[in-house]
Design a protein around this motif. Structure first.
Motif, PDB file in Angstrom:
ATOM      1  N   ARG A  31       0.540  -0.976  -0.313  1.00  0.00           N
ATOM      2  CA  ARG A  31       0.124  -0.573  -0.362  1.00  0.00           C
ATOM      3  C   ARG A  31       1.080   1.216   0.265  1.00  0.00           C
ATOM      4  NH1 ARG A  31      -2.526  -0.723   4.396  1.00  0.00           N
ATOM      5  NH2 ARG A  31      -1.358   1.187   5.308  1.00  0.00           N
ATOM      6  N   ILE A  32       1.860   1.222   0.814  1.00  0.00           N
ATOM      7  CA  ILE A  32       3.151   2.674   0.849  1.00  0.00           C
ATOM      8  C   ILE A  32       3.419   2.904  -0.861  1.00  0.00           C
ATOM      9  CG2 ILE A  32       4.992   2.941   1.438  1.00  0.00           C
ATOM     10  CD1 ILE A  32       4.247   2.163   4.562  1.00  0.00           C
ATOM     11  N   ALA A  33       4.178   1.365  -1.507  1.00  0.00           N
ATOM     12  CA  ALA A  33       4.282   1.730  -2.447  1.00  0.00           C
ATOM     13  C   ALA A  33       3.176   2.030  -3.019  1.00  0.00           C
ATOM     14  CB  ALA A  33       5.135   0.191  -2.942  1.00  0.00           C
ATOM     15  N   HIS A  34       2.170   1.810  -4.240  1.00  0.00           N
ATOM     16  CA  HIS A  34       1.540   2.318  -4.486  1.00  0.00           C
ATOM     17  C   HIS A  34       1.197   4.149  -4.070  1.00  0.00           C
ATOM     18  CE1 HIS A  34      -0.737  -1.095  -6.935  1.00  0.00           C
ATOM     19  NE2 HIS A  34      -0.651  -2.054  -5.659  1.00  0.00           N
ATOM     20  N   GLU A  35       0.955   4.290  -3.398  1.00  0.00           N
ATOM     21  CA  GLU A  35       0.777   5.499  -2.261  1.00  0.00           C
ATOM     22  C   GLU A  35       2.116   6.873  -3.145  1.00  0.00           C
ATOM     23  OE1 GLU A  35       0.676   5.960   1.636  1.00  0.00           O
ATOM     24  OE2 GLU A  35      -1.596   5.075   1.438  1.00  0.00           O
ATOM     25  N   ILE A  36       3.672   5.753  -2.708  1.00  0.00           N
ATOM     26  CA  ILE A  36       4.434   6.768  -3.427  1.00  0.00           C
ATOM     27  C   ILE A  36       4.090   6.983  -5.041  1.00  0.00           C
ATOM     28  CG2 ILE A  36       7.367   6.267  -4.142  1.00  0.00           C
ATOM     29  CD1 ILE A  36       7.223   4.660  -1.021  1.00  0.00           C
ATOM     30  N   VAL A  37       3.829   5.820  -5.534  1.00  0.00           N
ATOM     31  CA  VAL A  37       4.012   6.146  -7.165  1.00  0.00           C
ATOM     32  C   VAL A  37       2.854   6.849  -7.479  1.00  0.00           C
ATOM     33  CG1 VAL A  37       2.757   4.401  -8.856  1.00  0.00           C
ATOM     34  CG2 VAL A  37       4.382   3.817  -7.590  1.00  0.00           C
ATOM     35  N   GLU A  38       1.592   7.189  -6.591  1.00  0.00           N
ATOM     36  CA  GLU A  38       0.792   8.298  -6.889  1.00  0.00           C
ATOM     37  C   GLU A  38       1.447   9.381  -6.865  1.00  0.00           C
ATOM     38  OE1 GLU A  38      -2.766   7.641  -4.669  1.00  0.00           O
ATOM     39  OE2 GLU A  38      -2.798   5.294  -5.506  1.00  0.00           O
ATOM     40  N   ARG A  39       2.001   9.370  -5.866  1.00  0.00           N
ATOM     41  CA  ARG A  39       2.823  11.725  -5.245  1.00  0.00           C
ATOM     42  C   ARG A  39       3.837  11.274  -6.660  1.00  0.00           C
ATOM     43  NH1 ARG A  39       3.258  12.480   0.516  1.00  0.00           N
ATOM     44  NH2 ARG A  39       3.760  13.955  -0.278  1.00  0.00           N
ATOM     45  N   ASN A  40       4.210  10.134  -6.623  1.00  0.00           N
ATOM     46  CA  ASN A  40       5.731   9.919  -7.516  1.00  0.00           C
ATOM     47  C   ASN A  40       5.961   9.985  -8.786  1.00  0.00           C
ATOM     48  OD1 ASN A  40       7.420  11.940  -5.805  1.00  0.00           O
ATOM     49  ND2 ASN A  40       6.711  10.454  -4.414  1.00  0.00           N
ATOM     50  N   PRO A  41       4.683  10.012 -10.170  1.00  0.00           N
ATOM     51  CA  PRO A  41       4.681   9.207 -10.760  1.00  0.00           C
ATOM     52  C   PRO A  41       6.137   8.723 -11.588  1.00  0.00           C
ATOM     53  CG  PRO A  41       3.753  11.309 -11.115  1.00  0.00           C
ATOM     54  CD  PRO A  41       4.338  11.073  -9.668  1.00  0.00           C
ATOM     55  N   PRO A  43       9.027   6.842 -11.127  1.00  0.00           N
ATOM     56  CA  PRO A  43      10.077   5.838 -10.536  1.00  0.00           C
ATOM     57  C   PRO A  43      11.674   6.239 -10.792  1.00  0.00           C
ATOM     58  CG  PRO A  43       8.642   4.818 -11.471  1.00  0.00           C
ATOM     59  CD  PRO A  43       8.013   5.866 -12.345  1.00  0.00           C
ATOM     60  N   ALA A  44      11.630   6.988 -11.788  1.00  0.00           N
ATOM     61  CA  ALA A  44      13.144   7.350 -11.894  1.00  0.00           C
ATOM     62  C   ALA A  44      13.767   8.570 -10.994  1.00  0.00           C
ATOM     63  CB  ALA A  44      13.284   7.567 -13.605  1.00  0.00           C
ATOM     64  N   GLY A  45      13.086   9.604 -10.715  1.00  0.00           N
ATOM     65  CA  GLY A  45      13.147  10.393  -9.947  1.00  0.00           C
ATOM     66  C   GLY A  45      12.909  10.393  -8.324  1.00  0.00           C
ATOM     67  N   ILE A  46      12.992   8.840  -8.445  1.00  0.00           N
ATOM     68  CA  ILE A  46      12.570   9.078  -6.613  1.00  0.00           C
ATOM     69  C   ILE A  46      14.189   7.856  -6.905  1.00  0.00           C
ATOM     70  CG2 ILE A  46      10.514   9.304  -6.700  1.00  0.00           C
ATOM     71  CD1 ILE A  46       9.667   5.884  -6.073  1.00  0.00           C
ATOM     72  N   CYS A  47      14.459   8.222  -4.749  1.00  0.00           N
ATOM     73  CA  CYS A  47      15.083   6.915  -4.538  1.00  0.00           C
ATOM     74  C   CYS A  47      14.565   6.479  -2.889  1.00  0.00           C
ATOM     75  CB  CYS A  47      16.891   7.856  -4.233  1.00  0.00           C
ATOM     76  SG  CYS A  47      18.053   6.789  -3.670  1.00  0.00           S
ATOM     77  N   ILE A  48      14.749   5.104  -2.924  1.00  0.00           N
ATOM     78  CA  ILE A  48      14.076   4.872  -1.572  1.00  0.00           C
ATOM     79  C   ILE A  48      15.125   4.331  -1.007  1.00  0.00           C
ATOM     80  CG2 ILE A  48      13.165   2.850  -0.220  1.00  0.00           C
ATOM     81  CD1 ILE A  48      11.564   4.341  -2.688  1.00  0.00           C
ATOM     82  N   VAL A  49      15.389   5.452   0.271  1.00  0.00           N
ATOM     83  CA  VAL A  49      16.504   5.406   1.935  1.00  0.00           C
ATOM     84  C   VAL A  49      16.025   5.005   3.195  1.00  0.00           C
ATOM     85  CG1 VAL A  49      18.346   6.625   2.836  1.00  0.00           C
ATOM     86  CG2 VAL A  49      17.475   7.457   0.244  1.00  0.00           C
ATOM     87  N   GLY A  50      17.043   3.342   3.083  1.00  0.00           N
ATOM     88  CA  GLY A  50      16.687   3.246   4.090  1.00  0.00           C
ATOM     89  C   GLY A  50      16.941   3.888   5.014  1.00  0.00           C
TER      90      GLY A  50
END
Length: 191
Positions: A31-41, A43-50
């Motif tokens: 669900r979090i992944a879907h929400e991230i995609v909705e707000r950041n269409p 994916p090449a423009g994001i970096c998931i940082v742990g």
């Protein structure tokens, strides 16, 4: 018990109660992944940082879900917070240092910080301080598997798997098979 069924998780403490099992954790992260995609269409423009240690596993799983949705795997990163913590003098032992890894140029990226449990907000503040030494990202968002409240700083998660009301003294335990060698689970001390 059917031998093909996974073994149920056992509590990390005698009085702990199960909050999320492996399926519920997977649903929350999807669900979090879907929400991230909705707000950041893009994916090449994001970096998931742990944020080490379990935030790294959260970031890997979210990235895998985003890849399943968008057929593009977002970049992954790690940000060490150990030397940026504001409680170093009062900790009985120094935190383990993990090498940070971010893309060379973060100026055009949205960094999505991930952690397993959001509590006081101090770890997230430390992560943002650490990121600043790498440059200035376009923006920073925050994803947490568990938000237990009790903030000491004005920090709020953009994406939350589960809001879990707790008392300040209760413990929340997140266990991942990949790290702890026990079935994925989230537990909370009884109050």
């Amino acid at each position: 018990m059917n031998p093909t069924e996974p073994k149920p998780p056992s509590p990390p403490a005698p009085d702990a109660v199960l909050v999320l099992d492996a399926q519920a954790i997977d649903r929350a992260l999807r669900r979090i992944a879907h929400e991230i995609v909705e707000r950041n269409p893009d994916p090449a423009g994001i970096c998931i940082v742990g944020i080490p240690s379990r935030g790294i596993e959260v970031s890997r799983r979210i990235a895998a879900h985003i890849e399943a949705i968008e057929h593009v795997r977002p970049e992954l990163g790690v940000i060490d917070v150990s030397m940026h913590r504001d409680d170093l003098r009062i900790r009985p032992k120094l935190p383990m240092v993990v090498a940070s890894h971010l893309p060379p140029d973060i100026a055009d990226l949205t960094l999505i910080l991930t952690d397993d449990v959001l509590f006081s907000g101090r770890t997230v503040r430390s992560a943002m301080d650490s990121i600043a030494s790498f440059g200035r990202p376009r923006r920073i968002q925050l994803a947490a598997l568990i938000d237990r409240g009790h903030r000491e700083l004005p920090i709020r998660a953009d994406y939350v798997g589960k809001n879990l009301p707790t008392s300040p003294t209760q413990r929340v335990y997140v266990r991942f098979q990949a790290i702890d060698h026990v079935p994925d689970s989230v537990w909370m001390d009884k109050q």
